[in-house]
Every structure is written in C-alpha cells, then in structure tokens.
Design a protein around this motif. Structure first.
Motif, PDB file in Angstrom:
ATOM      1  N   TRP A  29      22.385  -0.314 -19.716  1.00  0.00           N
ATOM      2  CA  TRP A  29      21.115   0.824 -18.808  1.00  0.00           C
ATOM      3  C   TRP A  29      20.547   1.350 -19.633  1.00  0.00           C
ATOM      4  CZ3 TRP A  29      26.678   1.884 -20.251  1.00  0.00           C
ATOM      5  CH2 TRP A  29      26.178   2.732 -21.129  1.00  0.00           C
ATOM      6  N   GLY A  30      19.414   1.523 -18.511  1.00  0.00           N
ATOM      7  CA  GLY A  30      17.943   1.894 -18.659  1.00  0.00           C
ATOM      8  C   GLY A  30      16.833   2.745 -17.544  1.00  0.00           C
ATOM      9  N   SER A  31      16.442   4.301 -18.157  1.00  0.00           N
ATOM     10  CA  SER A  31      15.419   4.700 -17.361  1.00  0.00           C
ATOM     11  C   SER A  31      14.119   4.549 -17.727  1.00  0.00           C
ATOM     12  CB  SER A  31      16.858   5.702 -16.465  1.00  0.00           C
ATOM     13  OG  SER A  31      17.336   5.513 -15.715  1.00  0.00           O
ATOM     14  N   ALA A  32      13.565   5.037 -16.653  1.00  0.00           N
ATOM     15  CA  ALA A  32      12.370   5.732 -17.754  1.00  0.00           C
ATOM     16  C   ALA A  32      10.956   5.884 -15.996  1.00  0.00           C
ATOM     17  CB  ALA A  32      11.249   4.273 -18.354  1.00  0.00           C
ATOM     18  N   THR A  33       9.941   7.073 -16.681  1.00  0.00           N
ATOM     19  CA  THR A  33       9.286   7.662 -16.088  1.00  0.00           C
ATOM     20  C   THR A  33       7.781   6.512 -15.736  1.00  0.00           C
ATOM     21  OG1 THR A  33       8.651   8.957 -17.255  1.00  0.00           O
ATOM     22  CG2 THR A  33      10.302   9.880 -16.055  1.00  0.00           C
ATOM     23  N   LEU A  34       6.857   6.657 -14.576  1.00  0.00           N
ATOM     24  CA  LEU A  34       6.128   5.818 -14.766  1.00  0.00           C
ATOM     25  C   LEU A  34       4.709   6.449 -13.902  1.00  0.00           C
ATOM     26  CD1 LEU A  34       3.564   3.193 -14.857  1.00  0.00           C
ATOM     27  CD2 LEU A  34       5.014   2.055 -13.244  1.00  0.00           C
ATOM     28  N   VAL A  35       3.689   7.129 -14.197  1.00  0.00           N
ATOM     29  CA  VAL A  35       3.068   7.987 -13.493  1.00  0.00           C
ATOM     30  C   VAL A  35       1.753   6.202 -12.821  1.00  0.00           C
ATOM     31  CG1 VAL A  35       0.546   8.706 -13.067  1.00  0.00           C
ATOM     32  CG2 VAL A  35       2.427   9.559 -15.103  1.00  0.00           C
ATOM     33  N   TRP A  36       1.729   5.518 -11.782  1.00  0.00           N
ATOM     34  CA  TRP A  36       1.330   4.619 -11.426  1.00  0.00           C
ATOM     35  C   TRP A  36      -0.623   4.822 -11.411  1.00  0.00           C
ATOM     36  CZ3 TRP A  36       3.365   0.014 -10.944  1.00  0.00           C
ATOM     37  CH2 TRP A  36       2.665  -0.646 -10.155  1.00  0.00           C
ATOM     38  N   PRO A  37      -0.836   4.149 -11.768  1.00  0.00           N
ATOM     39  CA  PRO A  37      -1.942   3.426 -11.863  1.00  0.00           C
ATOM     40  C   PRO A  37      -2.703   2.142 -10.581  1.00  0.00           C
ATOM     41  CG  PRO A  37      -1.570   1.547 -13.127  1.00  0.00           C
ATOM     42  CD  PRO A  37       0.364   2.121 -12.536  1.00  0.00           C
ATOM     43  N   GLY A  38      -3.691   2.217 -10.196  1.00  0.00           N
ATOM     44  CA  GLY A  38      -4.198   1.940  -9.194  1.00  0.00           C
ATOM     45  C   GLY A  38      -4.759   0.097  -9.394  1.00  0.00           C
TER      46      GLY A  38
ATOM     47  N   GLY B 117       0.943  -0.839   0.361  1.00  0.00           N
ATOM     48  CA  GLY B 117      -0.451  -0.056  -0.206  1.00  0.00           C
ATOM     49  C   GLY B 117       1.148   1.153   0.311  1.00  0.00           C
ATOM     50  N   ASP B 118       1.770   1.239  -0.028  1.00  0.00           N
ATOM     51  CA  ASP B 118       3.291   2.213  -0.439  1.00  0.00           C
ATOM     52  C   ASP B 118       2.601   3.251  -1.953  1.00  0.00           C
ATOM     53  OD1 ASP B 118       3.489   2.164   2.320  1.00  0.00           O
ATOM     54  OD2 ASP B 118       5.638   0.570   1.975  1.00  0.00           O
ATOM     55  N   LEU B 119       2.122   2.498  -3.045  1.00  0.00           N
ATOM     56  CA  LEU B 119       2.821   2.654  -4.202  1.00  0.00           C
ATOM     57  C   LEU B 119       1.330   3.187  -4.466  1.00  0.00           C
ATOM     58  CD1 LEU B 119       3.876   3.797  -6.735  1.00  0.00           C
ATOM     59  CD2 LEU B 119       4.295   1.491  -7.032  1.00  0.00           C
ATOM     60  N   ARG B 120       1.191   4.324  -4.508  1.00  0.00           N
ATOM     61  CA  ARG B 120      -0.980   4.369  -4.629  1.00  0.00           C
ATOM     62  C   ARG B 120      -0.841   4.861  -6.243  1.00  0.00           C
ATOM     63  NH1 ARG B 120       0.802   5.730   0.535  1.00  0.00           N
ATOM     64  NH2 ARG B 120       1.291   8.178  -0.617  1.00  0.00           N
ATOM     65  N   ALA B 121      -2.383   4.650  -6.276  1.00  0.00           N
ATOM     66  CA  ALA B 121      -2.603   5.482  -7.601  1.00  0.00           C
ATOM     67  C   ALA B 121      -2.686   7.161  -7.647  1.00  0.00           C
ATOM     68  CB  ALA B 121      -4.213   5.189  -8.383  1.00  0.00           C
TER      69      ALA B 121
END
Length: 336
Positions: free
Chosen positions: A320-329, A301-305
């Motif tokens: 190597w690699g990186s990316a951004t992400l907006v977390w869904p529910g 429950g630490d990672l929320r929508a």
C-alpha cells in the motif's frame, strides 16, 4: 515535480451484460458489489507494451517535451517474464538508450513508482523521468470466475516528472509506503514464476493445474485490509505533509472497488463530492488506476491548478502507499 500526464484505454468495451452471457451473474449483481458497469480489454493485437507507448506519448505531449532520462513501467501483467518491457517502450517512443526498467507492486505500483522516480531525480541520476503504469491484466483473470472476471480492466496511465522546488505546483509531498508479505496469498497468481513451474525438469511435462495460471482472490479479508491500510497510510501522508483533511480538494484512491473507495473516504471524513471515481467505466486497472483517474479529472476540467490531491492505493503483496500532490496546470487529453 509533475509536469505531464497521459492515459490510454484499449478500444474494446465489455459491459456487465456482455459478461453475464458467459457467467452466472448480472449487471445488477456486479454494479451493486463493485460499482463497475463496463471495462476495456485488450484485443489480440494489443498488450501491456502497446498501451504503455500510447500513454507515454500523451504524457510527453502534455509536458511539451520529446525526451526523458529514464523510463519506469509499473505492471503486474508483463509482456514476458524476461526481459522487462520498459526498454522496448523507451525505444518505441524514440527516447534512445536511456535507463529503463519495470517495477512490480500490483495496484500500489503507481505510488511505489512515483517514489522511485522522485528518488532518481533527488539523487541526480535523472532530471526527467517518464513513469507509466500499464496493465493488460484481464489476460491473467479466469473468464469463468465471477468473483474476479467482472472486476478488472486494461489500460495505461503515464506521468512525466522533472526536477523542481518543493513549494511549486506539481510537487509531490511525503510518501507513506508499506507491505505485509505474510498475507501475500490473499491475492495472487500461483503459477508462472520459479515457485510453481510450468514444466518438470525442462522436459515439457505439465505440472501446473490450469486454474493456477489465473488470479486467486480472497475477497472478504482483502476488503478489510484495503480499507484499514489505505486509511492508515493516507492519514500518515497527510500528517507528514502537515495537511488537514479539510485541505484536501480531491481524494484520488485506487479504483479497486467502489465500496472500498467510499469506505476509505468515510474513514478519513472526506466529503463525497471530493472523492474522485471512474471505476464505473474502466474497472480495476491496477497500476494504471490512479494516473487514469487523475487524467480523467484533469481532462474534464474538474482538477485545477493549485488544488490539493491525496493519493492512496492498496494491492497484492500485500502492499500500500499514499502521497500528497499539489496539482499543476497540465493539459490532459481525454482517453475516449
């Protein structure tokens, strides 16, 4: 667009004290240098494919679906040199004759696989992709080598990706990927491929020293490369996404070594309370590392929508690699 997540760890736990009975090491020595206190390892009846099926099934349940158009398995510890394990995983999951293939990029495999899955969706080749990072890498680590034996663990993490809009929760931001093959020998298993063959002329005469079947690692230069490359790559991904470091709710970096994760976070100036860590319980699980970490955060429950996540990884190749992400529910099942 991220729509489901799942993870699986083999049931057998090996603690630092367990390792110290067969190695010239101790719990304190391992913890202070790596941050690891225990890891999971495969038994004789478990393998990369078995782990992948379990994690994949959980990701499909999380997404609330029973099918996918394609299956990708990122692994550096394949079931066999030939064929790929992904088609078998797809069959065992009841997905039929869908496209299925393996991807090898060591600890960067999850980032490379995400970009590949996004490409399949963007080109219209697939609407739904099941992507799994699965590793039984302890089978490739010399149990007598105290420099490598304590570091690695086995496990699998999986995600479901589906077509969606770039401004929706679950959207993956721009990727930053890179490699440097000139430094490939810093982290490698010398034998097992076409360069260093198991037999001479097919006559069965062994030509490979026994230790060449195991991982070799140059720890000090790898540490420097990992911190530098992950930091640079993460900054690039943030810039492409037009995010500031202050926008990041969680930094989910590959769990190679706790000191590396903390050093990268310090370089990026990410506060410690926003740095996700589970290496203490699972060790370095290579391509499974980042999805297992995300699954842990979500299950607790630490990672929320709506929270913003910065992903980054570094591994053999060098890659190597990186990316951004907006977390869904998402609904995430605990792995334990």
């Amino acid at each position: 667009m991220l729509r489901g997540i799942g993870g699986f760890l083999p049931p057998t736990t090996v603690t630092n004290d367990d390792l110290s009975r067969g190695l010239d090491t101790s719990d304190e020595w391992i913890r202070t240098r790596t941050g690891i206190r225990e890891r999971r390892v495969v038994s004789r009846d478990l393998s990369t494919g078995t782990l992948a099926v379990e994690a994949g099934a959980r990701a499909l349940r999380s997404a609330g679906i029973t099918g996918a158009d394609a299956v990708i398995v990122a692994t550096t510890s394949p079931e066999r040199l030939c064929p790929a394990v992904a088609p078998e995983v797809a069959t065992r999951l009841g997905l039929g004759t869908v496209a299925a293939f393996d991807l090898t990029s060591a600890c960067s495999g999850f980032l490379y696989g995400l970009a590949t899955a996004e490409g399949l969706i963007a080109t219209g080749t697939a609407d739904t992709v099941l992507f799994i990072g699965s590793e039984a890498f302890t089978t490739l680590v010399n149990p007598r080598d105290r420099a490598t034996a304590p570091i690695f663990g086995d496990g699998a993490g999986a995600v479901v990706l589906r077509r969606g809009a770039p401004d929706e929760p679950g959207a993956l931001g721009p990727f930053d990927l890179g490699s440097d093959g000139a430094l490939a020998d810093l982290l490698a298993v010398p034998a097992g491929g076409s360069r260093q063959r198991a037999a001479d002329g097919g006559l069965g005469h062994a030509t490979v020293p026994a230790d060449d079947w195991y991982l070799r690692m140059a720890g000090r230069p790898l540490y420097t490369q990992a911190v530098d490359r992950m930091s640079q790559s993460a900054r690039s991904a943030l810039k492409k996404a037009d995010w500031a470091v202050a926008d990041v709710d969680w930094f989910a970096g590959h769990q190679a070594n706790l000191r590396i994760v903390r050093a990268v976070a310090e370089e990026l100036e990410v506060p410690g309370e926003r740095v996700a860590v589970n290496i203490d319980r699972v060790g370095n699980t290579l391509a499974a590392s980042v999805p297992l970490l995300l699954n842990d955060l979500a299950a607790r429950g630490d990672l929320r929508a709506g929270q913003r996540v910065l992903l980054s990884a570094f591994g053999a190749g060098l890659s190597w690699g990186s990316a951004t992400l907006v977390w869904p529910g998402l609904r995430a099942e605990p792995v334990d």
